[in-house]
Design an enzyme around this catalytic site. Structure first.
Site, mmCIF file in Angstrom:
data_model
loop_
_atom_site.group_PDB
_atom_site.id
_atom_site.type_symbol
_atom_site.label_atom_id
_atom_site.label_comp_id
_atom_site.label_asym_id
_atom_site.label_seq_id
_atom_site.Cartn_x
_atom_site.Cartn_y
_atom_site.Cartn_z
ATOM 1 N N GLY A 53 44.085 50.810 57.448
ATOM 2 C CA GLY A 53 42.795 50.145 56.630
ATOM 3 C C GLY A 53 41.982 49.251 57.718
ATOM 4 C CB ALA A 54 42.497 48.546 61.227
ATOM 5 N NE ARG B 251 36.164 47.671 53.561
ATOM 6 C CZ ARG B 251 35.616 48.448 52.341
ATOM 7 N NH1 ARG B 251 34.568 49.244 52.518
ATOM 8 N NH2 ARG B 251 36.266 48.502 51.362
ATOM 9 C CG ASP C 142 44.505 59.849 52.254
ATOM 10 O OD1 ASP C 142 45.161 59.037 52.206
ATOM 11 O OD2 ASP C 142 44.060 60.575 51.385
ATOM 12 C CB VAL C 143 48.077 55.732 54.504
ATOM 13 C CG1 VAL C 143 47.262 54.977 55.690
ATOM 14 C CG2 VAL C 143 47.346 55.234 53.350
ATOM 15 C CB SER D 102 48.323 41.173 46.352
ATOM 16 O OG SER D 102 47.224 40.591 45.372
ATOM 17 C CE1 TYR E 269 45.427 45.709 45.304
ATOM 18 C CE2 TYR E 269 45.805 43.432 44.145
ATOM 19 C CZ TYR E 269 45.619 44.403 45.408
ATOM 20 O OH TYR E 269 45.212 43.671 46.585
ATOM 21 C CB ALA E 270 50.226 43.770 38.933
ATOM 22 C CB ALA F 192 50.475 49.020 43.950
ATOM 23 C CE LYS F 193 48.154 45.115 47.608
ATOM 24 N NZ LYS F 193 48.345 45.694 48.972
#
Ligand code: NAI
Length: 249
Positions: free
Chosen positions: A9-10, A12, A59-60, A138, A150-151, A153-154
């Site tokens: 994801g580098a 940006r 794509d990771v 995160s 997202y929570a 996943a993080k």
């Protein structure tokens, strides 16, 4: 010592800042993102500063793409022993409106992506008897309204990181997680757009709640990643560092 690093994801944001920082630390850097062409600016910035980098499109979450990317990086830059799993997406919605696709997409990029990247890179780390893994968690891991996917996943990234530390420590590999708070990037810009707030107002509002009185910048996270990847951080493993301008989300 010069190593080969991969930052996902580098193209940006936090990933670009981390790739540039690791290059200025003396490492050769594979700048990996979904689209190879999108990595050009990060690669050019590294090369202009006298560093070494290549752009890699993958794509990771795609196992075959990950393996061929890692093979290519090993051939062109040298065996990768530093890995920063930074690629990420958000698909925010309150639970009752969250679709299966929203859930699957977020879990897939963050967790399956980090798993596949680590699995492909660990062989090079074990062969070298040295390695560094930095996973992006995160403050949302502690819970955040509208981010059930997202929570999860993080928070998952934190358990994954601790297990890597246990399994790979004997091979000289450390694994740590960075849990950023509010960082000014396209990701937070998209959140402001979704809720219909101007980005400057959104950032100013966030800064008011942050003890150090400002929003984070990608370089704040790159600095922490640089430390975890350093030689001197070799006795630090399985940790989660909250980089959020204060002690809480
Ligand atoms: P961003 O949206 O600016 O950049 C993310 C990059 O990941 C993009 O270039 C995108 O193309 C790439 N990407 C997405 N899916 C991919 C895939 N399947 N394969 C390869 N590349 C893929 O995001 P930002 O803000 O720089 O975030 C970076 C990381 O930091 C993410 O993991 C994010 O969850 C995390 N983070 C960000 C925070 C913030 O406030 N911006 C706060 C906490 C964590």
């Amino acid at each position: 010592m010069t190593r080969t690093a991969i930052v996902t994801g580098a193209a940006r944001g936090i990933g670009a800042a981390t790739a540039k920082r690791l290059a200025s630390d003396g490492h050769a850097v594979a700048v990996l993102d979904l689209d190879e062409a999108s990595c050009a600016d990060t690669v050019a910035a590294i090369e202009d500063a006298g560093g070494r980098a290549i752009a890699v499109g993958a794509d990771v979450a795609d196992a075959a793409a990950v393996q061929s990317a890692v093979d290519r990086i090993a051939a062109e830059l040298g065996a990768p022993t530093i890995l920063v799993n930074n690629a990420g997406i958000i698909r925010d919605n309150l639970l009752f409106k969250m679709t299966e696709d929203d859930w699957d997409a977020v879990l897939t990029v963050h967790l399956r992506g980090a798993f596949l990247m680590c699995r492909a890179v660990q062989k090079h780390q074990v062969d070298a008897g040295w390695g560094r893994v930095v996973n992006l968690s995160s403050t949302s891991a502690l819970g955040n309204r509208g981010q059930a996917n997202y929570a999860a996943a993080k928070a998952g990234m934190q358990g994954f990181t601790k297990t890597l530390a246990l399994e790979l420590g004997r091979y000289g590999v450390t694994a740590n997680a960075i849990a950023p708070g509010f960082i000014v990037t396209d990701m937070t810009r998209a959140t402001a757009e979704r809720i219909g707030v101007g980005f400057d107002d959104f950032v100013a509002h966030a800064a008011k709640e942050i003890p150090v009185g400002r929003a984070g910048e990608p370089d704040d996270i790159a600095a922490a990643a640089s430390f975890f990847c350093s030689e001197e951080a070799g006795f630090i493993s399985g940790q989660v560092l909250y980089v959020a301008g204060g002690p809480r989300a």
